[in-house]
Design an enzyme around this catalytic site. Structure first.
Site, mmCIF file in Angstrom:
data_model
loop_
_atom_site.group_PDB
_atom_site.id
_atom_site.type_symbol
_atom_site.label_atom_id
_atom_site.label_comp_id
_atom_site.label_asym_id
_atom_site.label_seq_id
_atom_site.Cartn_x
_atom_site.Cartn_y
_atom_site.Cartn_z
ATOM 1 N N LYS A 251 0.856 -1.184 0.000
ATOM 2 C CA LYS A 251 0.000 0.000 0.000
ATOM 3 C C LYS A 251 0.888 1.229 0.000
ATOM 4 O O LYS A 251 1.670 1.435 0.926
ATOM 5 C CB LYS A 251 -0.912 0.012 1.236
ATOM 6 C CG LYS A 251 -1.609 1.369 1.485
ATOM 7 C CD LYS A 251 -2.528 1.332 2.695
ATOM 8 C CE LYS A 251 -3.059 2.733 3.041
ATOM 9 N NZ LYS A 251 -3.935 2.752 4.225
ATOM 10 N N ASP A 256 -2.506 10.331 3.299
ATOM 11 C CA ASP A 256 -3.898 9.934 3.525
ATOM 12 C C ASP A 256 -4.591 10.983 4.381
ATOM 13 O O ASP A 256 -4.539 10.944 5.607
ATOM 14 C CB ASP A 256 -3.944 8.561 4.210
ATOM 15 C CG ASP A 256 -5.380 8.097 4.477
ATOM 16 O OD1 ASP A 256 -6.310 8.697 3.906
ATOM 17 O OD2 ASP A 256 -5.536 7.126 5.247
ATOM 18 N N LYS A 263 -9.936 13.166 7.882
ATOM 19 C CA LYS A 263 -9.445 12.822 9.218
ATOM 20 C C LYS A 263 -9.395 14.068 10.091
ATOM 21 O O LYS A 263 -9.278 15.182 9.584
ATOM 22 C CB LYS A 263 -8.014 12.265 9.106
ATOM 23 C CG LYS A 263 -7.925 10.869 8.541
ATOM 24 C CD LYS A 263 -6.470 10.406 8.474
ATOM 25 C CE LYS A 263 -6.352 9.018 7.895
ATOM 26 N NZ LYS A 263 -6.963 7.970 8.708
ATOM 27 N N ASP A 274 1.778 6.650 5.284
ATOM 28 C CA ASP A 274 0.775 5.662 4.889
ATOM 29 C C ASP A 274 1.198 4.886 3.634
ATOM 30 O O ASP A 274 0.432 4.106 3.090
ATOM 31 C CB ASP A 274 -0.577 6.351 4.676
ATOM 32 C CG ASP A 274 -1.750 5.421 4.905
ATOM 33 O OD1 ASP A 274 -1.550 4.370 5.545
ATOM 34 O OD2 ASP A 274 -2.856 5.737 4.437
ATOM 35 N N ARG A 337 -7.511 -0.437 1.096
ATOM 36 C CA ARG A 337 -8.018 -1.680 0.488
ATOM 37 C C ARG A 337 -8.457 -1.438 -0.945
ATOM 38 O O ARG A 337 -8.402 -2.340 -1.780
ATOM 39 C CB ARG A 337 -9.141 -2.254 1.367
ATOM 40 C CG ARG A 337 -10.332 -1.346 1.519
ATOM 41 C CD ARG A 337 -11.171 -1.678 2.756
ATOM 42 N NE ARG A 337 -10.579 -1.158 3.987
ATOM 43 C CZ ARG A 337 -11.101 -1.307 5.202
ATOM 44 N NH1 ARG A 337 -12.223 -1.971 5.365
ATOM 45 N NH2 ARG A 337 -10.499 -0.801 6.261
HETATM 46 N N1 BES Z 1 -4.033 4.706 6.905
HETATM 47 C C1 BES Z 1 -5.134 4.491 7.742
HETATM 48 C C2 BES Z 1 -4.852 3.514 8.876
HETATM 49 C C3 BES Z 1 -3.831 3.974 9.882
HETATM 50 C C4 BES Z 1 -4.237 4.679 10.997
HETATM 51 C C5 BES Z 1 -2.508 3.653 9.738
HETATM 52 C C6 BES Z 1 -3.293 5.067 11.933
HETATM 53 C C7 BES Z 1 -1.582 4.036 10.669
HETATM 54 C C8 BES Z 1 -1.974 4.744 11.775
HETATM 55 C C9 BES Z 1 -6.296 3.915 6.924
HETATM 56 O O1 BES Z 1 -6.370 4.353 5.620
HETATM 57 C C10 BES Z 1 -7.548 4.361 7.591
HETATM 58 O O2 BES Z 1 -7.800 5.524 7.614
HETATM 59 N N2 BES Z 1 -8.285 3.408 8.117
HETATM 60 C C11 BES Z 1 -9.495 3.678 8.793
HETATM 61 C C12 BES Z 1 -10.502 2.662 8.350
HETATM 62 C C13 BES Z 1 -11.883 2.964 8.798
HETATM 63 C C14 BES Z 1 -12.412 4.173 8.073
HETATM 64 C C15 BES Z 1 -12.740 1.744 8.530
HETATM 65 C C16 BES Z 1 -9.231 3.570 10.296
HETATM 66 O O3 BES Z 1 -8.444 2.716 10.700
HETATM 67 O O4 BES Z 1 -9.781 4.368 11.037
HETATM 68 ZN ZN ZN Z 2 -4.619 4.934 4.754
HETATM 69 MN MN MN Z 3 -7.432 6.141 5.384
#
Ligand code: BES
Ligand code: ZN
Ligand code: MN
Length: 486
Positions: A251, A256, A263, A274, A337
């Protein structure tokens, strides 16, 4: 860190270090140092360091001992790296400019010694390019290490571990660089440069080509950014000509923001890393190529920036993936994903791999579950999972297996499309893995590593300062050594 080898101690050596196993000091160390070690309760435990100044032939010489623990320990390799890492941590900014590592009476094998050097070099890595006003005390003073009395076979051992170090350093660099410097196109260019002359074959897909292939999920993530998306494939053919390759997929979200499901501001800067999965894949390819691994491995990176402009995808949008399956995008922040599903599908079609391993900073839930100690491992194949677990133990890049199954898979069914890109809050890392699994061809061994808790650390570790850890490169390199070359 510049590492060289010599037959005898440099006459002007100002700092001389040795490695001590648990409860035993190396033969022939200065009696003052032996007494100092006892007084300081030095036990030779992994990463423990004692140092002091002695007068030697009219000069003041600094001497140090680093502990490597029990020679029979299961995690011996990691302990040796700790010993080297501890020396780097101690002396990097100490004012000392050169370190003579005296292994003459150390009883270390060539592999052991190379592990010490690997730890030393990795822990010494820093990214100071953007720091123009460093205080003296913060500046790196240590410029080189001279190894004396290295065991026979060190050249071959260090050729291998030195290549691994280059790979880990490259990953750390990619992970460290800010998103205004590192974006899909510049990621590709840096990889091209790092792999120049290695014999790795590079293929790049741009937006137009990905559009033609029907990668609606990956392109949907990138469409809110000014930066065009890319897929980067790096092909290393060091094994038997007709052996099916192992496929590594990363990935690579170079930033992000969350997209329209934006966010919160606090901590958003962390999302420059990321792309840690893609960074680990790229670093592994550097290591494999530089040490001329006898294996066929292809690294593929899905590279996008997730931003919220007027063209960005909206929650509720339905996208069609290259596989033909459709996805309802409930949350634009579950973008990893969406990037991986098209990268995985394309790479399986293109390369017909024997096995697939993907790496991703995929879910915050992973970091909640396992913290910063181990990556989550999800797999449809016990042998592959077992081999990765073993490689994790040996290399120190640990993994912990998580469950998958139909009950979790059901949670991402959608009323309007084939699936949605998020499930409920519960089991968030597992439903993310189930999403990816829907894009793995039947019968292909596959493992997904959620490295969200591992790519970056706010605390220094044995083989990194604060920040990028380089996680994943030693794991994958070890897997290749054990399984593909072993
Ligand atoms: N890149 C993030 C996940 C992440 C969070 C990596 C903190 C490292 C540290 C991912 O793209 C994301 O935002 N995931 C969301 C998924 C949710 C919306 C289902 C998450 O984990 O909150
Ligand atoms: Zn991400
Ligand atoms: Mn994300």
């Amino acid at each position: 860190m510049h590492i060289t080898f010599a037959d005898t101690l440099p006459t002007d050596a100002a700092l001389i270090a040795s490695i001590a196993n648990k409860d035993s000091l190396p033969d022939g160390i200065a009696p003052v140092l032996a007494e100092g070690a006892r007084r300081a309760r030095f036990k030779g435990s992994p990463g423990q360091v004692v140092d002091g100044f002695v007068e030697h032939e009219g000069k003041v010489v600094r001497v140090a001992l680093a502990g490597a623990g029990d020679p029979g320990a299961k995690d011996r390799r990691a302990n040796l790296e700790k010993a080297g890492g501890a020396l780097a941590a101690k002396f990097l900014t100490s004012g000392e400019e050169s370190l003579a590592l005296d292994l003459t009476n150390s009883s270390l094998s060539a592999d052991d010694a190379a592990a010490v050097l690997l730890g030393l070099r990795l822990r010494a890595w820093r990214w100071d390019e953007y720091r123009t006003t460093q205080k003296d005390a913060e500046k790196v003073s240590l410029k080189g290490v001279v190894v004396v009395g290295a065991p026979e076979g060190i050249d071959a051992a260090w050729a291998r571990e030195g290549a691994l170090a280059e790979g880990v350093e490259f990953t750390k660099e990619l992970v460290t660089l800010p998103a205004n410097v590192l974006y899909p196109e510049s990621f590709v260019e840096r990889c091209r440069k790092a792999l120049e002359g290695t014999g790795i074959e590079i293929t790049v897909l741009d937006d137009a080509e990905m559009e033609k292939l029907g990668m609606g999920a990956l392109l949907g993530v990138g469409q809110g950014s000014e930066r065009p998306s890319r897929i980067l494939a790096m092909k290393w053919n060091g094994g038997e000509a007709n052996a099916k390759p192992t496929l590594l997929v990363g990935k690579g979200v170079t930033f992000d923001s969350g997209g329209i499901s934006i966010k919160p501001g606090a901590g958003m800067e962390d999302m420059k890393w990321d792309m840690g999965g893609a960074g680990a894949v790229a670093g592994t390819m550097v290591a494999l190529a530089k040490r001329k691994a006898k294996a066929n491995v292809i690294g593929v990176c899905g590279l996008v920036e997730n931003m919220p402009d007027g063209k960005a995808q909206r929650p509720g949008d339905v996208v069609t993936t290259m596989s033909g399956q459709t996805v309802e995008v409930i949350n634009t922040d579950a973008e990893g994903r969406l990037v991986l599903c098209d990268a995985l599908h394309w790479a399986q079609e293109e390369y017909k791999p024997a096995a697939v391993v993907d790496l991703a900073t995929l879910t915050g839930a992973m970091l909640i579950a396992l913290g910063h100690e181990q990556a989550g491992l999800f797999s449809n194949d016990d042998t592959l999972a077992g081999n990765l677990s073993t490689a994790g133990q040996t290399s120190g890049d640990k993994v912990w297996r998580m469950p998958i199954g139909p009950a979790y898979d059901k949670l991402i069914d959608s009323p309007i499309a084939d699936m949605k890109n998020v499930g409920p809050r519960e089991a968030g890392s597992i439903t993310a893995a189930q999403f990816l699994k829907r894009f793995i061809k039947d019968g292909t061994p596959w493992a997904h590593l959620d490295i969200a808790g591992m790519a970056w650390s706010n605390k220094p570790g044995a083989t990194w300062g604060k920040g990028a850890t380089g996680y994943g490169v030693r794991l994958l390199d070890q897997y290749v050594r054990d399984v593909l070359e072993g």
